[in-house]
Write a protein that holds these residues in place. Sequence first.
Motif, PDB file in Angstrom:
ATOM      1  N   ALA A  44       0.812  -1.217   0.000  1.00  0.00           N
ATOM      2  CA  ALA A  44       0.000   0.000   0.000  1.00  0.00           C
ATOM      3  C   ALA A  44       0.843   1.264   0.000  1.00  0.00           C
ATOM      4  CB  ALA A  44      -0.932   0.003   1.213  1.00  0.00           C
ATOM      5  N   GLY A  45       2.124   1.129   0.297  1.00  0.00           N
ATOM      6  CA  GLY A  45       2.988   2.301   0.388  1.00  0.00           C
ATOM      7  C   GLY A  45       2.998   3.141  -0.873  1.00  0.00           C
ATOM      8  N   SER A  46       2.966   2.493  -2.026  1.00  0.00           N
ATOM      9  CA  SER A  46       2.960   3.220  -3.291  1.00  0.00           C
ATOM     10  C   SER A  46       1.684   4.047  -3.458  1.00  0.00           C
ATOM     11  CB  SER A  46       3.096   2.248  -4.458  1.00  0.00           C
ATOM     12  OG  SER A  46       4.373   1.665  -4.476  1.00  0.00           O
ATOM     13  N   SER A  47       0.563   3.510  -2.999  1.00  0.00           N
ATOM     14  CA  SER A  47      -0.696   4.250  -3.081  1.00  0.00           C
ATOM     15  C   SER A  47      -0.636   5.511  -2.226  1.00  0.00           C
ATOM     16  CB  SER A  47      -1.865   3.368  -2.624  1.00  0.00           C
ATOM     17  OG  SER A  47      -2.108   2.322  -3.538  1.00  0.00           O
ATOM     18  N   PHE A  48      -0.168   5.374  -0.999  1.00  0.00           N
ATOM     19  CA  PHE A  48      -0.112   6.533  -0.110  1.00  0.00           C
ATOM     20  C   PHE A  48       0.874   7.577  -0.626  1.00  0.00           C
ATOM     21  CE2 PHE A  48      -1.586   3.296   3.113  1.00  0.00           C
ATOM     22  CZ  PHE A  48      -2.860   3.816   3.222  1.00  0.00           C
ATOM     23  N   ASP A  49       1.961   7.124  -1.228  1.00  0.00           N
ATOM     24  CA  ASP A  49       2.912   8.063  -1.818  1.00  0.00           C
ATOM     25  C   ASP A  49       2.264   8.815  -2.975  1.00  0.00           C
ATOM     26  OD1 ASP A  49       5.743   9.064  -2.370  1.00  0.00           O
ATOM     27  OD2 ASP A  49       5.303   8.052  -4.257  1.00  0.00           O
ATOM     28  N   PHE A  50       1.498   8.094  -3.783  1.00  0.00           N
ATOM     29  CA  PHE A  50       0.804   8.729  -4.904  1.00  0.00           C
ATOM     30  C   PHE A  50      -0.225   9.734  -4.395  1.00  0.00           C
ATOM     31  CE2 PHE A  50      -2.760   8.926  -7.868  1.00  0.00           C
ATOM     32  CZ  PHE A  50      -2.123   9.310  -9.029  1.00  0.00           C
ATOM     33  N   TYR A  51      -1.003   9.358  -3.386  1.00  0.00           N
ATOM     34  CA  TYR A  51      -2.017  10.266  -2.842  1.00  0.00           C
ATOM     35  C   TYR A  51      -1.366  11.562  -2.338  1.00  0.00           C
ATOM     36  CZ  TYR A  51      -4.769   5.895  -2.483  1.00  0.00           C
ATOM     37  OH  TYR A  51      -5.402   4.700  -2.728  1.00  0.00           O
ATOM     38  N   ALA A  52      -0.227  11.425  -1.669  1.00  0.00           N
ATOM     39  CA  ALA A  52       0.457  12.596  -1.117  1.00  0.00           C
ATOM     40  C   ALA A  52       0.963  13.513  -2.223  1.00  0.00           C
ATOM     41  CB  ALA A  52       1.613  12.153  -0.216  1.00  0.00           C
ATOM     42  N   ARG A  82      -7.482   6.110 -12.424  1.00  0.00           N
ATOM     43  CA  ARG A  82      -6.709   5.697 -13.591  1.00  0.00           C
ATOM     44  C   ARG A  82      -5.363   5.091 -13.214  1.00  0.00           C
ATOM     45  NH1 ARG A  82      -4.461  10.206 -17.544  1.00  0.00           N
ATOM     46  NH2 ARG A  82      -2.770  10.134 -15.998  1.00  0.00           N
ATOM     47  N   GLU A  83      -4.638   5.771 -12.357  1.00  0.00           N
ATOM     48  CA  GLU A  83      -3.286   5.314 -12.045  1.00  0.00           C
ATOM     49  C   GLU A  83      -3.277   4.110 -11.109  1.00  0.00           C
ATOM     50  OE1 GLU A  83      -0.608   6.223 -13.653  1.00  0.00           O
ATOM     51  OE2 GLU A  83      -2.008   7.424 -14.832  1.00  0.00           O
ATOM     52  N   GLU A  84      -4.231   4.052 -10.184  1.00  0.00           N
ATOM     53  CA  GLU A  84      -4.283   2.884  -9.297  1.00  0.00           C
ATOM     54  C   GLU A  84      -4.671   1.643 -10.093  1.00  0.00           C
ATOM     55  OE1 GLU A  84      -4.177   2.395  -4.842  1.00  0.00           O
ATOM     56  OE2 GLU A  84      -5.697   3.853  -5.417  1.00  0.00           O
ATOM     57  N   THR A  85      -5.611   1.799 -11.011  1.00  0.00           N
ATOM     58  CA  THR A  85      -6.008   0.677 -11.858  1.00  0.00           C
ATOM     59  C   THR A  85      -4.857   0.229 -12.743  1.00  0.00           C
ATOM     60  OG1 THR A  85      -8.295   1.465 -11.912  1.00  0.00           O
ATOM     61  CG2 THR A  85      -7.653  -0.110 -13.602  1.00  0.00           C
ATOM     62  N   ARG A  86      -4.122   1.182 -13.303  1.00  0.00           N
ATOM     63  CA  ARG A  86      -2.996   0.851 -14.159  1.00  0.00           C
ATOM     64  C   ARG A  86      -1.935   0.056 -13.384  1.00  0.00           C
ATOM     65  NH1 ARG A  86      -1.187   4.034 -18.503  1.00  0.00           N
ATOM     66  NH2 ARG A  86      -2.171   5.864 -17.557  1.00  0.00           N
ATOM     67  N   ILE A 116      -0.996  16.133 -16.968  1.00  0.00           N
ATOM     68  CA  ILE A 116      -0.357  16.011 -15.648  1.00  0.00           C
ATOM     69  C   ILE A 116       0.517  14.769 -15.629  1.00  0.00           C
ATOM     70  CG2 ILE A 116      -0.748  15.729 -13.168  1.00  0.00           C
ATOM     71  CD1 ILE A 116      -3.426  17.191 -13.587  1.00  0.00           C
ATOM     72  N   ASP A 117       1.793  14.954 -15.432  1.00  0.00           N
ATOM     73  CA  ASP A 117       2.744  13.842 -15.410  1.00  0.00           C
ATOM     74  C   ASP A 117       2.917  13.365 -13.970  1.00  0.00           C
ATOM     75  OD1 ASP A 117       4.633  11.982 -16.028  1.00  0.00           O
ATOM     76  OD2 ASP A 117       6.283  13.408 -16.274  1.00  0.00           O
ATOM     77  N   LEU A 118       2.050  12.469 -13.572  1.00  0.00           N
ATOM     78  CA  LEU A 118       2.077  11.962 -12.199  1.00  0.00           C
ATOM     79  C   LEU A 118       1.689  10.489 -12.219  1.00  0.00           C
ATOM     80  CD1 LEU A 118       2.442  12.797  -9.174  1.00  0.00           C
ATOM     81  CD2 LEU A 118      -0.028  13.090  -9.080  1.00  0.00           C
ATOM     82  N   GLN A 119       2.622   9.653 -12.551  1.00  0.00           N
ATOM     83  CA  GLN A 119       2.330   8.233 -12.634  1.00  0.00           C
ATOM     84  C   GLN A 119       2.513   7.538 -11.291  1.00  0.00           C
ATOM     85  OE1 GLN A 119       4.393   6.265 -15.789  1.00  0.00           O
ATOM     86  NE2 GLN A 119       3.172   7.250 -17.377  1.00  0.00           N
ATOM     87  N   PHE A 120       1.737   6.510 -11.132  1.00  0.00           N
ATOM     88  CA  PHE A 120       1.792   5.668  -9.938  1.00  0.00           C
ATOM     89  C   PHE A 120       3.043   4.802 -10.037  1.00  0.00           C
ATOM     90  CE2 PHE A 120      -1.079   3.776  -6.672  1.00  0.00           C
ATOM     91  CZ  PHE A 120      -0.263   2.742  -6.266  1.00  0.00           C
ATOM     92  N   THR A 121       3.911   4.891  -9.031  1.00  0.00           N
ATOM     93  CA  THR A 121       5.139   4.088  -9.023  1.00  0.00           C
ATOM     94  C   THR A 121       4.951   2.892  -8.104  1.00  0.00           C
ATOM     95  OG1 THR A 121       6.449   6.089  -9.363  1.00  0.00           O
ATOM     96  CG2 THR A 121       7.615   4.108  -8.639  1.00  0.00           C
ATOM     97  N   PRO A 122       4.783   1.694  -8.654  1.00  0.00           N
ATOM     98  CA  PRO A 122       4.570   0.520  -7.813  1.00  0.00           C
ATOM     99  C   PRO A 122       5.849   0.148  -7.068  1.00  0.00           C
ATOM    100  CG  PRO A 122       4.792  -0.135 -10.079  1.00  0.00           C
ATOM    101  CD  PRO A 122       4.771   1.362 -10.069  1.00  0.00           C
TER     102      PRO A 122
END
Length: 233
Positions: free
Chosen positions: A80-88, A106-110, A223-229
């Motif tokens: 879940a750490g990647s999700s919280f980092d993305f949210y922040a 979009r990014e969480e699904t990706r 917006i260049d903000l990709q989810f980093t797993p």
Amino acid sequence: MPASSAKPAKKPVGRPRRDGKPHITRLALYRVTAKLIAEHGYAGTSIRMIASAADTSPASIFNLFENKDSLLNELIAFMAGSSFDFYARLETLELSPEVALYLSVREETRAIASAAPAFPAIFYLPELNQPGFARAQQIRADMVAHYRRLISNGTNSGVFACALPELAAEQVFQLTETVILARATTRAFSHAQLAESAAQFALRGLLVDSEVLAEIEQIAAGIDLQFTPPAAI
């Protein structure tokens, strides 16, 4: 650099392994544990099995985790750490609720679609409803809270029509997770297609005026903000 100013090398923590192999890491255990649980279920996966697959000893695992429940709680936190980092990072952009929600879905699904199947499936274990997994339960609740805040803000601003933001947040979050269960039927689609379709579906169900979706997508595209797993995925 003069020899006198060089810092002494750090000694490894703990007793060296007799076979000369490096100490087992949490990351290595996360990978092995997720794979074994995906194959055998949580109840069918023992610490001894994990140790054997990781080429280590049960004692080495217990040096890092109190028990198997603790290992799973920590694995959930890691995932879940990647999700919280993305949210922040998303929050620092101060976007409108509708754009932030579109990007979140979009990014969480990706990220879930592109992950190795064993890792996202961890979140669906029935054992996580038990008392020993209070931490994992709180982590998921905090992830849903991110969606609830965006939906509530969008409702308050008049862009969303939603009578039950808490329920809608759970439903939207589950929408991002459906790619875990639908892999067999979604293989014909790219990860980008799955992600965009989920985001569009979620927004259409909430927007007062669905015609603004095209504008939301246009803003999000810039917006260049990709989810980093995490590295284990």
